[in-house]
Design a protein around this motif. Structure first.
Motif, PDB file in Angstrom:
ATOM      1  N   UNK A  23       3.824   7.680 -13.004  1.00  0.00           N
ATOM      2  CA  UNK A  23       4.444   8.766 -12.250  1.00  0.00           C
ATOM      3  C   UNK A  23       5.755   9.257 -12.857  1.00  0.00           C
ATOM      4  N   UNK A  30       2.389  -2.103  -8.777  1.00  0.00           N
ATOM      5  CA  UNK A  30       2.839  -0.861  -8.141  1.00  0.00           C
ATOM      6  C   UNK A  30       4.069  -0.307  -8.878  1.00  0.00           C
ATOM      7  N   UNK A  48       0.132   5.590  -0.827  1.00  0.00           N
ATOM      8  CA  UNK A  48      -0.859   6.597  -1.248  1.00  0.00           C
ATOM      9  C   UNK A  48      -0.382   7.316  -2.512  1.00  0.00           C
ATOM     10  N   UNK A  49      -1.337   7.930  -3.218  1.00  0.00           N
ATOM     11  CA  UNK A  49      -1.001   8.628  -4.462  1.00  0.00           C
ATOM     12  C   UNK A  49      -0.002   9.761  -4.181  1.00  0.00           C
ATOM     13  N   UNK A  50      -0.244  10.496  -3.091  1.00  0.00           N
ATOM     14  CA  UNK A  50       0.628  11.622  -2.763  1.00  0.00           C
ATOM     15  C   UNK A  50       2.056  11.135  -2.500  1.00  0.00           C
ATOM     16  N   UNK A  58       3.238   1.078 -12.217  1.00  0.00           N
ATOM     17  CA  UNK A  58       2.521   2.346 -12.057  1.00  0.00           C
ATOM     18  C   UNK A  58       3.518   3.476 -11.797  1.00  0.00           C
ATOM     19  N   UNK A  79       3.385   8.373  -3.750  1.00  0.00           N
ATOM     20  CA  UNK A  79       3.948   7.949  -5.050  1.00  0.00           C
ATOM     21  C   UNK A  79       4.522   9.144  -5.815  1.00  0.00           C
ATOM     22  N   UNK A 117       0.816  -1.206   0.000  1.00  0.00           N
ATOM     23  CA  UNK A 117       0.000   0.000   0.000  1.00  0.00           C
ATOM     24  C   UNK A 117       0.853   1.260   0.000  1.00  0.00           C
TER      25      UNK A 117
END
Lengths: 384, 137
Positions: free
Chosen positions: B103, B95, B64-66, B98, B68, B62
């Protein structure tokens, strides 16, 4: 497949009254213990001929413990299956939401669950997050761009109006001076007056183009549809363009092949389209031919009127033919410098054709010439 | 001599070879504040140098987007010059992909299933060259 001994028929081991013998009971208890131990993964103590037989109570206790372990294990499996079902349900819900462009749903990630399901959940959650953010950012950017475009259109419309008033005054006064002093003024003064008037008219045309495109972009241009004579319209347009064609040494040809004459349309905007196409053809042709061919045809059960403007001018390269219909774009940057114009004429003409329910197309070959065809639906005037 | 720092979510070790080995603690969920803390800890270890990192995420899922975005942003790029991410599961692969493709970290980034291959790659791309990028960029 070998049949489990515990499931063997017990007929031969029965006493006369149908009860099991002690030996048979012990054997079957032992086999059941071994089977439960195998199912739960617990080691079953090997039997030895030398070892004293395990008391029956002890065996029973072992069997009870093993059965309890088996029950716990089954309960854990059931719970896991339920969680898996729940996760699958959430996955389906999120995908369903995604399919309807709702990116707010999330799937629970359960650390104790299957890696593949968690991977799907994590991937979907991240995708939803990114899509939600990207959509918000795009929507905001689009709204900002639309607001800026509306502001630009309003500004252009206001400024165009403000410019036209003094320009009309300049044109009016130069004409007035020309009328009042045309006989007595020095020829060079009259020539200067003509230049002032010509420049003012040109500027007025440019402003009119800008006003038109801003109206079209703001969806505020309304067609004034009425009865019109095609022949009278094209004669008028040809008469208007003739002096300009002569000055460039071009031969102007009119071919009216259509059977219909009285139609319904916006004469002002049709005239604007044809004058624009003919002006362009004349501008990009020197000592050649410019032809206006009017014809009608039937396609897909509807009747259409084609106004084809054919020239023998410089032509347009294939890669530029799409771009010339975009606002403020001419085939070449140098075109504006050499030939003038705002680069709005074709954009306006195409948009006007589209507003009328038709279109504007181009076929061209560099060095050979171009054919621009404005097509509009042919609607006969009922009064005729 | 190798130096190690612990944060809430990671164990960071800067080896004698100049490679930072970062182990994500099992089941730790990374938030933005974790990301900030971890990058700050990395900077403390490297003392302003840019070093290659082996990021062992095999214990986590896990983030979070922030977090990442922060890990793949300019702050982290001041500390590391390449990142080899160790993965061992489908979740890790998703992950990692992604991070890499959505990113877009501003430094070389690649996924590996074993540490030895990661080290070979870091050497191949020159990230471990002396291990002492002075961080002028």
């Amino acid at each position: 497949m070998t049949k489990d001994p515990a499931e063997q028929p017990r007929g031969p081991a029965l006493h006369g009254d149908g009860e099991l013998s002690d030996q048979e009971l012990d054997d079957r208890l032992q086999r059941l213990l071994a089977r439960v131990a195998a199912a739960t993964g617990a080691p079953d103590p090997p039997l030895s001929a030398a070892a004293p037989p395990e008391p029956r109570r002890q065996r029973l206790e072992r069997l009870e413990a093993a059965a309890a372990a088996l029950i716990d294990s089954e309960a854990a499996k059931r719970a896991r299956i339920e969680r898996t079902d729940q996760q699958f349900g959430e996955l389906v819900e999120v995908v369903t939401a995604l399919a309807s462009l709702d990116y707010s749903q999330r799937v629970t990630v359960d650390e104790g669950q299957d890696d593949a399901i968690n991977a799907l959940a994590i991937g979907l959650n991240m995708m939803c997050e990114e899509l939600a953010h990207a959509t918000t950012a795009l929507t905001r950017t689009r709204d900002d761009a639309m607001a800026a475009n509306r502001a630009k259109s309003a500004f252009l419309a206001n400024m165009s109006h403000e410019f036209r008033t003094p320009l009309n005054a300049i044109i009016g006064y130069t004409e007035l001076i020309n009328e009042e002093h045309g006989d007595t003024a020095a020829p060079e003064i009259l020539a200067d007056l003509r230049r002032i008037r010509g420049a003012a008219v040109h500027l007025l045309d440019l402003i009119q183009d800008t006003l038109d495109i801003s109206k079209i972009e703001a969806d505020k241009l309304i067609l004034d549809v009425r009865a019109l004579s095609v022949r009278a319209l094209v004669d008028d347009v040809i008469a208007t363009i003739t002096p300009s064609a002569q000055s460039r040494g071009n031969e102007l040809i009119l071919e009216c092949l259509q059977a219909s004459d009285m139609i319904r349309g916006d004469p002002t905007r049709l005239r604007q389209i044809l004058l624009n196409l003919l002006s362009n053809a004349n501008k990009f042709t020197t000592r050649g031919q410019v032809t206006l061919r009017v014809d009608e045809r039937e396609l897909s059960g509807a009747r259409w009127l084609d106004f084809a403007v054919i020239d023998t001018g410089i032509g347009i390269a294939p890669e530029k033919q799409h771009a010339i219909f975009e606002a403020f774009i001419q085939a070449d940057d140098s075109t504006t410098r050499v030939y003038g114009g705002t680069g709005l004429g074709l954009t306006i003409s195409r948009r006007l054709c589209e507003l009328m329910g038709g279109g504007l197309t181009v076929e061209s070959q560099v060095g050979v010439g171009s054919t621009f065809t404005a097509t509009i639906p042919l609607v006969l005037d009922a009064a005729w | 001599m190798a130096r190690t720092l612990e944060t809430r979510t990671e164990t960071l070790t800067l080896g004698d070879d100049g490679v930072m080995f970062c182990t994500v603690k099992p089941t730790a969920e990374h938030t933005l504040s974790d990301a900030v803390e971890n990058v700050r800890a990395s900077a403390e270890l490297t003392r302003g140098r840019r070093v290659p990192m082996i990021l062992d995420t095999r214990g986590t899922q896990q983030i979070s987007r922030e977090a990442r975005i922060y890990y793949t942003g300019p702050e982290n790029a001041k500390v590391i010059n390449a990142c080899a991410m160790l993965i061992s599961s489908s979740a890790g692969k998703i992950l990692g992909n992604f991070l890499m493709r959505v990113n877009h970290p501003p430094f070389p980034f690649r996924l590996f299933s074993d540490e030895a291959s990661a080290r070979v790659w870091l050497k191949e791309i020159g990230a471990t060259r002396s291990g002492h990028d002075e961080g002028s960029r």
